[in-house]
Design an enzyme around this catalytic site. Structure first.
Site, short mmCIF file in Angstrom:
data_model
loop_
_atom_site.label_atom_id
_atom_site.label_comp_id
_atom_site.label_asym_id
_atom_site.label_seq_id
_atom_site.Cartn_x
_atom_site.Cartn_y
_atom_site.Cartn_z
N GLY A 365 10.80 -6.55 1.82
CA GLY A 365 9.63 -7.42 1.96
C GLY A 365 8.40 -6.65 2.37
O GLY A 365 8.49 -5.47 2.76
N PRO A 367 5.06 -5.29 4.51
CA PRO A 367 4.95 -4.91 5.93
C PRO A 367 4.56 -6.09 6.80
O PRO A 367 3.76 -6.94 6.41
CB PRO A 367 3.82 -3.86 5.92
CG PRO A 367 3.76 -3.36 4.51
CD PRO A 367 4.16 -4.50 3.64
N GLY A 368 5.16 -6.15 7.99
CA GLY A 368 4.76 -7.15 8.97
C GLY A 368 5.46 -8.48 8.91
O GLY A 368 5.13 -9.39 9.66
N VAL A 369 6.47 -8.63 8.01
CA VAL A 369 7.14 -9.93 7.91
C VAL A 369 8.33 -10.03 8.86
O VAL A 369 9.06 -11.03 8.84
CB VAL A 369 7.60 -10.23 6.45
CG1 VAL A 369 6.40 -10.33 5.54
CG2 VAL A 369 8.57 -9.17 5.95
N GLY A 370 8.56 -9.01 9.67
CA GLY A 370 9.59 -9.10 10.71
C GLY A 370 10.93 -8.54 10.35
O GLY A 370 11.94 -8.95 10.93
N LYS A 371 10.99 -7.57 9.43
CA LYS A 371 12.29 -7.03 9.01
C LYS A 371 12.97 -6.29 10.17
O LYS A 371 14.13 -6.56 10.49
CB LYS A 371 12.10 -6.09 7.81
CG LYS A 371 11.50 -6.74 6.59
CD LYS A 371 11.40 -5.78 5.42
CE LYS A 371 10.42 -4.66 5.68
NZ LYS A 371 9.03 -5.11 5.82
N THR A 372 12.24 -5.35 10.78
CA THR A 372 12.83 -4.55 11.86
C THR A 372 13.13 -5.40 13.09
O THR A 372 14.20 -5.26 13.70
CB THR A 372 11.88 -3.40 12.23
OG1 THR A 372 11.61 -2.61 11.06
CG2 THR A 372 12.50 -2.50 13.28
N SER A 696 1.24 -11.68 -15.72
CA SER A 696 1.32 -13.11 -15.41
C SER A 696 0.05 -13.89 -15.73
O SER A 696 0.06 -15.12 -15.70
CB SER A 696 1.70 -13.31 -13.94
OG SER A 696 0.68 -12.82 -13.09
N LYS A 739 2.05 -17.93 -5.05
CA LYS A 739 1.02 -18.41 -5.97
C LYS A 739 0.77 -19.90 -5.80
O LYS A 739 -0.38 -20.35 -5.77
CB LYS A 739 1.41 -18.08 -7.41
CG LYS A 739 1.36 -16.61 -7.75
CD LYS A 739 1.80 -16.35 -9.18
CE LYS A 739 1.69 -14.87 -9.53
NZ LYS A 739 2.12 -14.59 -10.91
#
Length: 791
Positions: A365, A367-372, A696, A739
């Site tokens: 995902g 950066p910054g979406v909370g993976k770590t 797209s 989108k």
């Protein structure tokens, strides 16, 4: 100063040693020719590691150290090269900026930078030279070996004596150069001062004395009298220890090696080690006790520390309470249901099968979406030890597998280091930024990761430093990546990929209320009723002061407001903050400054040639207006494309225009009034400073061209996305959730999507789907009917 380098096969020249070398390779002949022209007649001789290699191209194929020598004589063998007689001067390092050998001459630096000895060192060296002389004297009297040079060596000064003693006597019985002899000579050259040179030579001569079984009969007899005949190994160890002790006493630095050995032996007995590991540990301990130099003993002790500090059988106790794990994850992370469900599935299976191999999950995902932070929370919920290894920028395979012990300063790889840090064999091991690994001439770290992440192989993981197989099968591996496409395919095949999309504005608002503000207030010692962030205030900050997929910038902006508020409170004379102060737009602008970002909004008026497309960006999604205009003022037949469009989007314009030309009459374009040979078409996508790419926008570009050429406007409450084919088919696209959310935010209430994207609508929040009309299409005819009515 530069000197030519001569790359040799199995020849390592020691200082003061005179030897003859046959030179035949072209580069070697060039080096000799260059050295002949200099007044000093000096050249650097450095040996290649593999004597079977004909042409050496990289410095890593050479030994680290070489010898600066003086050419005493040269015999020209014509077509066969040269025979040169050289005398060693000193040990040197070559200064190379590139890994490739691309020159004949190179700068160098001395290995021994300070040849001046202290009084203490001189006394120690005199004692060592006495021991060297005794060894040579005893060896020369041995019935099977005859050395003619021994008496000539005695009269030499002490530095020459040691080097020439090594050159003369450190070899095999038949005086042929072996791999061990080369390594011994390299070891001598590597020593940074003369005291260590003498210690190393003494150590190597001891080895020769033992390995060639030339211990003097009287010494054999003395040792045999002291120790039982059944303990020959102990005899050898005792003899070497006593010899080394004499040298150490003269140096005034008797070590506490025996004490260290006792502690290590007790540790080996106390630990539950696999049989092969215990056997290896005892063997290394024996080497440690018999080591002749402090340098060797420190290397062995470092290895033993690593071997014994690794968890071989220690196992942590996992939390198997499904409800408590789910509650912990819900309390710490908003949304991301797929990841939570996968963790619960793993736990449920683990309860049925305790020997279940851990899953290898990769969270992909922006950066910054909370993976770590999510992986950290999972470790806490499962009560697992947590280890994180950052792989960003790793380009050396040895970073994963470790360095072999033969290298100076060798260490295990990051996997073994992580397991030592965990202290158990079943931690949660995070491989962060797995898509950022790169390869170069030192190897491919991604290839080394294959063994780590393959459940069928990682039971027998091999680290170059530890050299004993290590079981990683009980480790729960998780990885994170920003871009799926940048993960090597072989690794993807071993990973269970779960994609984390960017947060919606509503999700960001909930995260701010549930997590960010609570932490910020706690850090600032602020009561929740002092400063109140309403939903409108949070939405205003999210939409106008952040543009990101995650919540890091939102966290910074909220913290900025709180800090400004606290500073203003302290400036207040009463030093009292008002209660229930609501944050509004005016306060936000006061603290954060003018608005930084604004999302695209739909046009209020309908104009032919303008259509709302939809874009998927790193910060989520956005409305993408497509503008088309045509004119007859030019030469005709020209197509201009502007707006910083990349290759794929340019191709979409070409496909759309080709499709419209082939079906002009069908889609209401009066070809009697509009001749494609006579008109110029201009396609523009606003925000020209931002690169745009992807297929797209195909149906939006097609619709904008038809709208401009037929002078029929498209309603502004409608947006569309989908790839256009030459036959009019509408292809699948990505980023549906982002989108649709961005279009809804911009005021769009009608969206056209490819029918193959219907499955992704379940990710869109229900409140949006309830308030918007979705058209699913398969062919452009359906798009035309929705936009312009039945044809």
């Amino acid at each position: 100063m530069k000197k030519p380098i001569l790359i040799s096969r199995a020849i390592v020249v020691l200082p003061y040693e005179t030897t003859t070398i046959e030179v035949g390779r072209p580069k070697s002949i060039q080096a000799i020719d260059l050295a002949k022209q200099s007044s000093s007649k000096e050249i650097i001789i450095i040996s290649q590691k593999d004597i079977d290699t004909d042409e050496v191209v990289n410095f890593d194929e050479l030994y680290k150290v070489g010898t600066l020598v003086k050419i005493k004589s040269i015999i020209d063998n014509f077509d066969e090269g040269y025979s040169i007689e050289v005398e060693g001067l000193k040990a040197v390092y070559i200064n190379n900026e590139n890994d490739v050998i691309d020159a004949i001459e190179y700068e160098y630096e001395d290995v021994i930078t300070n040849p001046i000895l202290s009084n203490k060192d001189e006394i120690a060296i005199n004692g060592i030279n006495s021991e060297i002389f005794n060894i040579i004297n005893k060896r020369s009297r041995h019935k099977n070996i005859n050395f003619d040079n021994m008496h000539a060596l005695i009269s030499l000064e002490k530095e020459k004596f040691a080097y020439l003693a090594a050159a003369t006597y450190i070899n095999d019985y038949d005086n042929e150069i072996s791999e061990k002899t080369i390594e011994d000579r390299i070891n001598i050259l590597l020593q940074p001062n003369l005291l260590l040179v003498h210690e190393t030579i003494l150590h190597l001569l001891f080895d020769q004395l033992v390995d060639k079984r030339v211990i003097e009969d009287e010494v054999e007899k003395t040792i045999t009298d002291k120790i039982n005949n059944n303990f020959q190994k102990q005899q050898r160890e005792f003899y070497l220890r006593e010899k080394l002790k004499v040298v150490k006493e003269q140096l005034g630095e008797l070590s506490s090696r025996e004490e260290d050995a006792d502690k290590i032996r007790a540790k080996i007995e106390d630990l539950e080690l696999p049989p092969n590991v215990k056997e290896r540990a005892l063997a290394e301990l024996n080497r440690f006790e018999n080591a002749m130099s402090s340098n060797e003993s420190s290397v062995i002790k470092s290895y033993l520390d690593w071997l014994l500090d690794l968890p071989w059988t220690q196992q942590g106790v996992d939390n198997t309470d499904l409800m408590s794990v789910r509650t912990h994850l819900d309390d710490n992370h908003y949304g991301i249901e797929k990841v939570k469900e996968r963790i619960l599935e793993y736990l449920a299976l683990r309860m049925r099968n305790p020997n279940l191999k851990g899953p290898i999950i990769c969270l992909v995902g922006p950066p910054g979406v909370g993976k770590t932070s999510l992986v950290t929370s999972i470790a806490q919920a499962l009560n697992k030890k947590f280890v994180k290894v950052s792989l960003g920028g790793v380009r050396d395979e040895s970073e994963i597998r470790g360095h072999r012990k033969t290298y100076v300063g060798a260490m295990p790889g990051r996997i073994i280091k992580g397991m030592k840090k965990a202290g158990v064999i079943n931690p949660l091991f995070l491989l962060d930024e797995i898509d950022k690994m790169t390869s170069d001439q030192r190897g491919d770290p991604a290839a080394a990761m294959l063994e780590v992440l393959d459940p069928e192989q990682n039971k027998n993981f091999s680290d170059n430093y530890i050299e004993e197989e290590y079981d990683l099968s009980k480790v729960m591996f998780m990885a994170t990546a920003n871009y799926y496409q940048q993960i090597p395919y072989a690794l993807i095949d071993r990973l269970e990929v779960i994609e984390l999309s960017s947060y919606t504005a509503i999700e960001k608002r909930e995260i701010a209320k549930s997590h960010l503000l609570k932490r910020i207030f706690m850090d600032a010692k602020l009561n929740e009723n002092e400063l109140i962030f309403t939903d409108d205030a949070l939405d205003f900050i999210i939409n106008h002061y952040t543009k990101e997929a995650g919540v890091r910038e939102l966290d910074r902006q909220l913290g900025h407001i709180v800090r400004k508020y606290i500073v203003e409170t302290y400036k207040n004379k009463n030093n009292q903050s008002p209660l229930n102060l609501k944050v509004d737009e005016a306060m936000i602008i006061k603290y954060l400054g003018k608005i930084k970002f604004d999302f695209n909004k739909k046009e209020e008026t309908t104009i032919p040639g303008i259509v709302n497309g939809m874009a998927y960006t790193a910060a989520g999604g956005d409305l993408l207006p497509i503008e088309v205009n045509h004119s007859t003022n030019g030469k005709g037949g020209n197509v201009t494309i502007t707006g910083n469009l990349e290759k794929t989007m340019n191709e979409s314009v070409s496909v759309a225009l080709g499709f419209v030309k082939a079906n002009a009459d069908k889609y209401g374009i009066d070809t009697k009034k509009v001749s494609f040979k006579e008109i110029d078409i201009h396609v523009h996508v606003p925000s020209g400073g931002i690169p745009k790419d992807g297929p797209s926008a195909g149906i939006a570009i097609t619709t904008a061209i038809i709208s401009s050429l037929s002078q029929r406007p498209v309603r502004t409450t409608l947006s569309m996305t989908g790839e256009i084919m030459l036959r009019g088919n509408v292809g699948i696209i990505g980023g549906v959730k982002e989108k649709v959310i961005s279009a809804y935010r911009a005021g769009v209430r009608e969206i056209i999507l490819p029918i193959d994207d219907e499955r992704y609508l379940e990710d869109v929040p229900k409140y949006i789907l309830d308030d918007i009309k979705i058209h699913l299409v398969k062919h452009y005819d359906e798009v035309y009917n929705i936009v312009f009515g039945e044809k």
